[in-house]
Design an enzyme around this catalytic site. Structure first.
Site, short mmCIF file in Angstrom:
data_model
loop_
_atom_site.label_atom_id
_atom_site.label_comp_id
_atom_site.label_asym_id
_atom_site.label_seq_id
_atom_site.Cartn_x
_atom_site.Cartn_y
_atom_site.Cartn_z
N CYS A 194 0.84 -1.21 0.00
CA CYS A 194 0.00 0.00 0.00
C CYS A 194 0.87 1.25 0.00
CB CYS A 194 -0.92 -0.01 1.22
SG CYS A 194 -1.96 1.46 1.33
N CYS A 198 -0.47 4.13 2.17
CA CYS A 198 -0.28 3.94 3.62
C CYS A 198 1.19 4.15 4.00
CB CYS A 198 -0.68 2.53 4.06
SG CYS A 198 -2.16 1.90 3.28
N ASP A 199 2.11 3.65 3.19
CA ASP A 199 3.51 3.55 3.64
C ASP A 199 4.50 4.42 2.88
OD1 ASP A 199 2.64 1.61 5.42
OD2 ASP A 199 2.95 -0.01 3.98
#
Ligand code: NAP
Length: 315
Positions: A140, A143-144
């Site tokens: 992701c 997200c990261d």
């Protein structure tokens, strides 16, 4: 959970999964005055909430995933569908034709069920991947990506997800190396062209990642160049894996409604071959998986469920 002493909650239609497909199905079913439940284990929106920018959803020139998700949720729930938070662990069909859905805390029943459980990212299945997941291995970018500011990273895959996320990651990373097993990308032309124009992205063609290496964090990937069998090591701080999707269709495994890969087979009205069981969106066998196609599927399924219940009522 034993269902013996459990009160059963009855609905006309129960939708499992609150991504764009499930939400659209809830809109159409509840607006047709069906008593509708939408059961979702996480936040509404599904994969949509992990998308940074969407430029191909009609009505919005550019919108981020969480905002679009909220718009779809708000507009879909205003006709009275019940939003239930829970994970459906078992789906069975009784001899009376009703489906029972069990979560860890309740039992729900309805004559029509719409499966909108989507899909999840396929693992690369190489040494080091699971051990270093969350330690440099990610699925992701939204997200990261932030954690890779100024770093060198690798993206594995050649589809829309890999190439789009590679472009997204260039806002953080010093360099992004896309490793693809063929010499042609699968991604849409417009996305490919953007990637080719981006000076931070380079491509390693005809190659597969055989191992992800590192003690506590990702340090390198071992790459095999398929035409020559030459193995090299590329130092990297992160590996983002986008090698396709796997359907979340375990719930219907006993109904024999999937193809060999687990995608649920439906007709054009989103009906499976089992009466009263419908499927929409990414979990369905289809050749295009988009937010707009999921919404289309959901609309059709909501309407089809209504028609199915009308026909049942006529019997
Ligand atoms: P995908 O289209 O199935 O692409 C998967 C990629 O991973 C392919 O390039 C494939 O290579 C490669 N691959 C598969 N297994 C591999 C392995 N074991 N090792 C190395 N490479 C491997 O998956 P996706 O990109 O996640 O897209 C899924 C669906 O969502 C598609 O329908 C896509 O169009 C849609 N989507 C759309 C958008 C958008 O419209 N903006 C954005 C994201 C996703 P090959 O090419 O050789 O098969």
């Amino acid at each position: 959970m034993s269902g013996e002493n459990q009160e059963i909650q009855n609905y006309d239609v129960i939708i499992v999964g609150a991504g764009p497909g499930g939400l659209a199905a809830a809109l159409y079913a509840s607006r047709s005055n069906l008593k509708t439940a939408l059961i979702e284990r996480g936040a509404p929106g599904g994969k949509l909430i992990t998308i940074d920018e969407i430029e191909n959803y009609p009505g919005f020139e550019l919108i981020d995933g969480p905002s679009l998700s909220q718009h779809i949720y708000d507009s879909s729930m205003r006709f009275g569908a019940d939003h239930i938070t829970g994970e459906v662990q078992e789906l069975t069909k009784g001899s009376d034709g009703n489906y029972q859905l069990e979560t860890s805390t309740a039992i729900y029943q309805a004559p029509a069920v719409i499966i909108a459980t989507g899909s999840y990212n396929r693992l690369l299945d190489v040494p080091g991947e699971s051990r270093l997941s969350g330690r440099g291995v990610s699925y992701c970018a939204v997200c990261d990506g932030f954690f890779f500011n100024g770093r060198d990273i690798v993206v594995v895959g050649g589809g829309d997800s890999a190439v789009e996320e590679a472009i997204y990651l260039t806002q953080f990373a010093k360099s992004v190396t896309v490793i693809h097993r063929r010499d042609k990308l699968r991604a849409q032309e417009i996305i490919q062209e953007r990637a080719f124009r981006n000076s931070k992205i380079r491509f390693v063609w005809d190659s597969v990642v055989e191992e992800i290496q590192g003690e506590d964090q990702v340090e390198a990937v071992q790459i095999r160049h398929l035409p020559t069998d030459e193995v090299t090591t590329l130092e990297t701080d992160g590996v983002f894996i986008y090698v396709g999707l796997v359907p979340n269709s375990d719930l219907v495994k006993d109904f024999a409604v999937t193809d060999d890969e687990g995608w649920i087979i439906t007709d054009r009205s989103m009906r499976t071959k089992v009466a009263g069981l419908f499927a929409v969106g990414d979990v369905r066998q289809t050749h295009l998986r988009q937010i707009s196609t999921s919404v289309g599927d959901g609309s059709l399924a909501g309407h089809s469920a209504y028609q199915y219940l009308e026909e049942l009522g006529d019997d």
